[in-house]
Scaffold this active site. Structure first.
Site, PDB file in Angstrom:
ATOM      1  CG  ASP A  74      -1.782  -1.229   1.326  1.00 10.59           C
ATOM      2  OD1 ASP A  74      -2.277  -1.673   0.284  1.00 10.59           O
ATOM      3  OD2 ASP A  74      -1.914  -1.768   2.441  1.00 10.59           O
ATOM      4  CE  LYS A 103       3.029  -2.327  -4.631  1.00 10.06           C
ATOM      5  NZ  LYS A 103       2.749  -2.159  -3.212  1.00 10.06           N
ATOM      6  N   GLY A 156      -4.424  -4.495  -4.689  1.00 12.91           N
ATOM      7  CA  GLY A 156      -5.494  -3.722  -5.299  1.00 12.91           C
ATOM      8  C   GLY A 156      -5.301  -2.233  -5.187  1.00 12.91           C
ATOM      9  CG  HIS A 157      -3.782   0.175  -7.657  1.00 11.55           C
ATOM     10  ND1 HIS A 157      -2.785  -0.770  -7.731  1.00 11.55           N
ATOM     11  CD2 HIS A 157      -4.008   0.588  -8.913  1.00 11.55           C
ATOM     12  CE1 HIS A 157      -2.434  -0.916  -8.985  1.00 11.55           C
ATOM     13  NE2 HIS A 157      -3.145  -0.111  -9.720  1.00 11.55           N
ATOM     14  CD  GLN A 214       0.708  -8.793  -2.323  1.00 13.05           C
ATOM     15  OE1 GLN A 214       1.486  -9.501  -2.932  1.00 13.05           O
ATOM     16  NE2 GLN A 214      -0.522  -8.584  -2.716  1.00 13.05           N
TER      17      GLN A 214
HETATM   18  P1  IMP Z   1      -2.531 -12.761   2.149  1.00 12.02           P
HETATM   19  O1  IMP Z   1      -1.629 -12.235   1.094  1.00 12.02           O
HETATM   20  O2  IMP Z   1      -3.983 -12.523   1.854  1.00 12.02           O
HETATM   21  O3  IMP Z   1      -2.243 -14.188   2.490  1.00 12.02           O
HETATM   22  O4  IMP Z   1      -2.253 -11.936   3.501  1.00 12.02           O
HETATM   23  C1  IMP Z   1      -1.022 -12.017   4.207  1.00 12.02           C
HETATM   24  C2  IMP Z   1      -0.611 -10.674   4.758  1.00 12.02           C
HETATM   25  O5  IMP Z   1      -0.277  -9.801   3.702  1.00 12.02           O
HETATM   26  C3  IMP Z   1      -1.706  -9.980   5.558  1.00 12.02           C
HETATM   27  O6  IMP Z   1      -1.099  -9.228   6.596  1.00 12.02           O
HETATM   28  C4  IMP Z   1      -2.310  -9.024   4.548  1.00 12.02           C
HETATM   29  O7  IMP Z   1      -2.931  -7.912   5.148  1.00 12.02           O
HETATM   30  C5  IMP Z   1      -1.070  -8.627   3.778  1.00 12.02           C
HETATM   31  N1  IMP Z   1      -1.358  -8.199   2.398  1.00 12.02           N
HETATM   32  C6  IMP Z   1      -1.686  -8.957   1.345  1.00 12.02           C
HETATM   33  N2  IMP Z   1      -1.867  -8.224   0.249  1.00 12.02           N
HETATM   34  C7  IMP Z   1      -1.635  -6.952   0.601  1.00 12.02           C
HETATM   35  C8  IMP Z   1      -1.625  -5.718  -0.116  1.00 12.02           C
HETATM   36  O8  IMP Z   1      -1.856  -5.635  -1.326  1.00 12.02           O
HETATM   37  N3  IMP Z   1      -1.320  -4.616   0.609  1.00 12.02           N
HETATM   38  C9  IMP Z   1      -1.013  -4.666   1.933  1.00 12.02           C
HETATM   39  N4  IMP Z   1      -1.000  -5.798   2.644  1.00 12.02           N
HETATM   40  C10 IMP Z   1      -1.306  -6.937   1.977  1.00 12.02           C
END
Ligand code: IMP
Length: 417
Positions: A13, A16, A40-41, A217
């Site tokens: 977040d 990007k 996502g954005h 991420q």
């Molecule tokens: P997962 O990717 O859904 O398995 O989540 C694992 C961790 O990564 C969690 O803490 C989520 O909040 C974080 N996370 C996953 N995708 C994003 C993103 O696009 N932005 C910020 N945090 C993310």
């Protein structure tokens, strides 16, 4: 000419989306290489909101080709929904990308529930279970949609083999009829876009096409180098682009690290500079720090130069972009973590048990307003000093500064581009 790369150097977040959107106009091809629809954005184009989770941001440039690489885990259902937003789709999907089915989401949610207070705080999108299946060699790739009878049978066999586990966590096997119906739709809609994207990219690079690689991420969520186990399930760092697209390290050109002028994190896990008091609330309000994918309130805190320096080295950042500088407008004092206290000693790197550090802060004088500034000279001296300090502390040139969500409110400081 190598493929340029955008990578988040905090916990995701970082903004990007704005940078990729700004730069995508200069590229012929934009690629995603890891993650899935957990990312996502939202971008506003001609007053219309477009939500992107899986499709690379180059989709907004009608001349660019967008690639979803083999390292991405693709929910066909989510992708088809996202595709509906566009009349024209210059999209290619790797036949090797793994599929996320609804049962992966169910497993994700069930596992989180079982973890109780140790939950990771995943997005619940099935990312971890899909990558687990890939690594344990029981996953399914998009190319398998070419023979849906065979794929359906493999999925049913998978449910049979793992029956006791699925019964225990309350995940039901789909019926064959239901499965075939679903796969039929996926296959019809997605196969026209499926191809060998690695060969396509090699050929494009050979022809001198300009390629942009879009990380999802952030570095501290990397499965190997992040705050394990509070991470996502892919390699979010620049190296992930090689395995996630079939590129060699020699194919990578300029690496741009993206950071916010402060720090945020969604989900659980260590966050040394987190501010639980008024300053944290103010950052959340001013920065509108609520997730685009899940709507969750983000945890907020100060810029952590220790992790930014580490991330810059890990990713090989040639330059860095500092986003949302305007969110710090009006703060009297701004803090930056310059090192940590760890086991009674001062350290300048993040140890693997990051929950055991105490940040050492340097305080900076705040400023009234940078919002909307478009030139370095328009920044108050305090803001210039802050940026210069971040450069010194992270050992990385800051070539771009964002001062509002608008495309135009961006300061370029002459990076390598
Ligand atoms: P997962 O990717 O859904 O398995 O989540 C694992 C961790 O990564 C969690 O803490 C989520 O909040 C974080 N996370 C996953 N995708 C994003 C993103 O696009 N932005 C910020 N945090 C993310």
């Amino acid at each position: 000419m190598g493929a340029d790369l955008i990578v988040g150097i905090q916990w995701g977040d970082e903004g990007k989306g704005k940078v990729v959107d700004l730069l995508a106009q200069n590229y012929d091809i934009v690629c995603r290489y890891q993650g899935g629809h957990n990312a996502g954005h939202t971008i506003v184009v001609d007053g219309k909101k477009v939500a992107l989770h899986l499709i690379p941001s180059g989709i907004l440039n009608p001349n660019a080709i967008n690639i979803i690489g083999n390292g991405v885990v693709v929910s066909p259902k989510a992708l088809i929904e996202e595709m509906k937003q566009f009349d024209q789709l210059n999209l290619l999907i790797s036949d090797k990308a793994h599929l996320i089915f609804s049962y992966h989401e169910e497993i994700d949610k069930a596992r989180e529930k079982l973890r109780g207070k140790n939950a990771i705080g995943t997005t619940g999108r099935g990312i971890g279970p899909a990558y687990s299946d890939k690594v344990s060699r029981q996953g399914h790739r998009i190319g398998e949609l070419k023979d849906i009878e065979k794929l359906a049978q493999k999925i049913l066999d998978y449910f049979r083999a793992n029956k006791s586990y699925f019964d225990a966590i309350g995940v039901k096997s789909p019926s064959k009829i239901q499965l075939l119906q679903e796969l039929q739709e996926y296959s019809k809609t997605l196969l026209p876009f499926v191809t060998d994207t690695t060969s396509y990219l090699w050929d494009a690079l050979k022809k001198g096409k300009r390629v942009l690689l879009e990380g999802a991420q952030g570095t501290m969520l990397d499965i190997d180098h992040g705050t394990y186990p509070f991470v996502t399930s892919s390699n979010t760092i620049s190296a992930g682009a090689c395995s996630g697209l079939g590129l060699s390290p020699k194919d990578i050109g300029n690496v741009i690290g993206i950071a916010k002028a402060y720090c945020t994190r969604v989900g659980n896990g260590p966050f040394p500079t987190e501010e639980l008091g008024e300053d944290g609330d103010r950052l959340r309000e001013q920065g509108k720090e609520f997730g685009t994918t899940t709507g969750r309130a983000r945890r907020c805190g100060w810029f952590d130069a220790v992790i930014a320096r580490y991330a810059s080295r890990l990713n090989g950042c040639d330059e860095m972009a500092i986003m949302k500088l305007d969110v710090l407008d009006g703060f009297e004092k701004i803090k930056v973590a310059t090192s940590y206290l760890y086991n009674g000693q001062e350290v300048d790197y993040p140890p693997s048990d990051l929950e055991n550090v105490t940040p050492v802060y340097e305080e900076f004088k705040g400023w009234e307003k940078v919002k909307g500034a478009r030139k370095w000279e328009e920044l108050p001296k305090e803001a210039q000093d802050y940026i210069k300090a971040l450069e010194d502390l992270t050992l990385t040139k800051i070539s771009l500064i964002s001062t509002s969500p608008d495309r135009e409110d961006t300061i370029f400081r002459g990076g390598k581009r």
